[in-house]
Each structure stands twice: as C-alpha cells, then as structure tokens.
Design a protein around this motif. Structure first.
Motif, short mmCIF file in Angstrom:
data_model
loop_
_atom_site.label_atom_id
_atom_site.label_comp_id
_atom_site.label_asym_id
_atom_site.label_seq_id
_atom_site.Cartn_x
_atom_site.Cartn_y
_atom_site.Cartn_z
N MET A 51 47.12 50.29 42.60
CA MET A 51 48.06 51.38 42.83
C MET A 51 47.35 52.51 43.57
O MET A 51 46.23 52.87 43.25
N GLY A 52 48.03 53.07 44.55
CA GLY A 52 47.46 54.17 45.30
C GLY A 52 46.57 53.72 46.45
O GLY A 52 46.13 54.54 47.25
N GLY A 53 46.28 52.41 46.53
CA GLY A 53 45.43 51.90 47.60
C GLY A 53 46.25 51.26 48.71
O GLY A 53 47.48 51.24 48.68
N LEU A 71 27.33 35.37 53.15
CA LEU A 71 27.99 34.38 52.29
C LEU A 71 28.86 33.39 53.06
O LEU A 71 29.35 32.42 52.48
N GLY A 72 29.10 33.64 54.34
CA GLY A 72 29.99 32.75 55.09
C GLY A 72 31.40 32.76 54.56
O GLY A 72 32.11 31.75 54.61
N LEU A 73 31.84 33.92 54.08
CA LEU A 73 33.14 34.07 53.42
C LEU A 73 34.03 34.99 54.24
O LEU A 73 33.63 36.09 54.62
N ALA A 74 35.27 34.56 54.49
CA ALA A 74 36.27 35.42 55.11
C ALA A 74 36.98 36.22 54.02
O ALA A 74 37.22 35.71 52.92
N VAL A 75 37.30 37.47 54.32
CA VAL A 75 37.98 38.35 53.36
C VAL A 75 39.24 38.89 54.01
O VAL A 75 39.18 39.51 55.09
N ILE A 76 40.37 38.67 53.36
CA ILE A 76 41.67 39.16 53.84
C ILE A 76 42.14 40.27 52.92
O ILE A 76 42.32 40.05 51.71
N MET A 77 42.35 41.47 53.46
CA MET A 77 42.74 42.63 52.66
C MET A 77 44.09 43.14 53.16
O MET A 77 44.16 43.87 54.15
N PRO A 78 45.18 42.76 52.50
CA PRO A 78 46.52 43.17 52.95
C PRO A 78 46.98 44.46 52.28
O PRO A 78 46.50 44.83 51.19
N SER A 79 47.90 45.14 52.92
CA SER A 79 48.57 46.27 52.30
C SER A 79 49.90 45.78 51.72
O SER A 79 50.70 45.15 52.41
N THR A 80 50.10 46.04 50.43
CA THR A 80 51.33 45.60 49.77
C THR A 80 52.04 46.74 49.06
O THR A 80 52.83 46.51 48.15
N LEU A 125 41.80 44.40 42.01
CA LEU A 125 41.52 45.39 40.97
C LEU A 125 42.81 46.01 40.47
O LEU A 125 43.76 46.21 41.22
N SER A 126 42.87 46.27 39.17
CA SER A 126 44.00 46.95 38.53
C SER A 126 45.31 46.24 38.86
O SER A 126 45.51 45.09 38.49
N MET A 127 46.22 46.88 39.61
CA MET A 127 47.44 46.21 40.04
C MET A 127 47.10 44.94 40.81
O MET A 127 47.77 43.90 40.66
N LEU A 162 52.91 51.46 30.78
CA LEU A 162 53.55 51.58 32.09
C LEU A 162 54.29 52.92 32.21
O LEU A 162 54.18 53.61 33.23
N LEU A 163 55.01 53.28 31.18
CA LEU A 163 55.81 54.50 31.22
C LEU A 163 54.96 55.75 31.20
O LEU A 163 55.44 56.83 31.58
N SER A 164 53.70 55.64 30.79
CA SER A 164 52.80 56.79 30.83
C SER A 164 52.27 57.04 32.24
O SER A 164 51.74 58.11 32.53
N ILE A 165 52.43 56.03 33.11
CA ILE A 165 51.94 56.14 34.49
C ILE A 165 53.03 56.59 35.45
O ILE A 165 52.85 57.51 36.25
N ARG A 166 54.19 55.93 35.38
CA ARG A 166 55.33 56.25 36.22
C ARG A 166 56.59 56.12 35.39
O ARG A 166 56.60 55.48 34.34
#
Length: 262
Positions: A51-53, A71-80, A125-127, A162-166
């Motif tokens: 959340m927030g990212g 590491l020979g690793l591909a990393v995919i970082m999407p915005s959702t 992480l988190s969400m 959950l209700l303490s956050i939003r």
C-alpha cells in the motif's frame, strides 16, 4: 544488468500501466561487476509493492538491482495501485491483470523469460506479500516459489485491523462485504485448504516478518496452519518493524532462499 522502464496497455484494466524491469545482460566492466549468464530461459521474479507504493518503490527504497546483478534473474515490478491484487467490486480486475495478463505481456515483450514453473517466482511486501502468497496458492501451476515479507496473510481473520487503516467503504469497494472475505477466493487460508483438498502441489513458501511488526501475529498464524498441514515452508522473524529497513535486509534473504543456480 539492464534496467528498463515501460508503459504498457492493459486490456483487462483498460488503462496504461507502468512497469520497472531488471533484465540480465552480459557485461564486461573495468570498474564494477562483470555479469555473465544465460540469456534464454531466464528465471523471473514478479516483485509486488505494498500500500502506498508503485512500480518504482522497490528500485528506490532498496538496492534490488545490485542484489540480483549476479543471479541471472529477471525482475518484473508492476504498478497495481491500491487494488490488493483482487478483482474489485468497482470493476477493476487487478487480480486478472497480475495473474494472467501481465505474465502474457511480459513473455511477449521479453521472450527470453522462462516459461517453466520451477523458475517463476512471486515475491512481495505487505499488501504485495498477500498478493504473492495469493498467486502461489491460486495459481500453483505457475509458480515454483513465493515469498511474503511482512505480508497481510490473514486479512480475512482480522477485519478490525483493516478498519484501523482505511474506512469500510474502501475495503468493501475491493472485496465486497468484509464478513464474506473469509472462505472466499480472496482468503489465503481458504485457497490453501482448497489446494490440500484437491491434492495439488503447493509452491515453496517463504514467510518473514519483523518482531515489532503488527502483522507478526498474522504470519505466525499462517506458519502454524502450514505446519499443521505438513506443508514444507520457511518462516523466519528478526528485529524490525513494518518498514524499508526490514524489507531491504530481508529481500536479500529471499534471494538466497530462491532455488536459483548460483
């Protein structure tokens, strides 16, 4: 390594979506690291924000590009957005996007990425920890390993958190009635029980959480459930709170844990 910033069109979301991508690249440097490795059948990690990212936050708040450089690793970082990796009640299908459309688009744009389950991973992480675990449990045929850092892995059992956050309107816009999340496709506990009932293979699971984190109880509960069901997994805790100091340290531990050729 190559670092790419992309804007793709999602037919599922009917909008432009931003991605950050790290791809292995053969390099020879006089100063710095020399990178060697396979340029085909490249292992891939979908790295999810909280959340927030957004798509940029892992790159900005950690040294993820440096951590994967050899590491020979591909990393995919999407915005959702704030969609909780869920097909929301307001008709934004973030789950369908991240679980079906995004991998398809990435394989179209980057054909060097592996199609093998054993070399495909989801981490968050988190969400995003919730999202990564959900991917592993709902799509076990696609992921060999998933990792959740400080994940909200028991949101169905902790409505008060959950209700303490939003406010309730936000959460019910995503999940519908909060009283009906438990036992639904948005409940990781239910997804795990379904896998066990159907005798399907469960991906390797890594859970970690800071000892001062409010979500520690949720992760302990998931660990206990996995243990009770004799599901092989890893659960680790350490000093830290729900913050980037913890996540920058523990993403390195996750990379050590992933079944990569090192």
């Amino acid at each position: 390594m190559a670092f790419l910033q992309a804007n793709i069109y999602s037919n599922i979301l009917e909008m432009e979506v931003s991605l950050n991508i790290i791809l292995p690249q053969r390099t020879e440097k006089k100063i710095g690291t020399t990178t060697k490795g396979k340029m085909t059948d490249v292992p891939v990690m979908y790295l999810l924000h909280g959340m927030g990212g957004n798509h940029s936050v892992w790159e900005r708040r950690t040294s993820i590009e440096r951590y994967v450089s050899d590491l020979g690793l591909a990393v995919i970082m999407p915005s959702t957005d704030l969609g909780w990796y869920t097909d929301t009640t307001y008709d934004m299908k973030y789950w369908t996007f991240v679980s079906e459309e995004l991998p398809s688009i990435c394989h179209e744009l980057f054909p060097q990425l592996t199609t093998q389950r054993e070399k495909t991973f989801a981490v968050g992480l988190s969400m995003g920890g919730y999202g990564a675990l959900k991917l592993g449990l709902a799509k076990p045929e696609n992921y060999g390993a998933v990792a959740s850092l400080s994940g909200a892995v028991d949101l169905a059992g902790r409505v008060e958190d959950l209700l303490s956050i939003r406010g309730r309107n936000y959460w019910e816009g995503i999940f519908g009635s909060l009283e009906k999340v438990q036992g639904s496709v948005n409940d990781p506990v239910f997804l795990l029980e379904q896998l066990i009932k159907e005798q399907k293979e469960v991906p390797n699971i890594f859970l970690c959480c800071g000892e001062e984190d409010l979500l520690l109880h949720a992760n302990k509960k998931m660990d206990a459930l996995l243990t009770a069901q004799n599901i092989v997994h890893t659960f680790e805790t350490g000093p830290g709170n729900h913050d980037w100091v913890f996540w920058d340290t523990w993403i390195q531990r996750v990379l050590e844990w992933l079944p990569l050729e090192k």
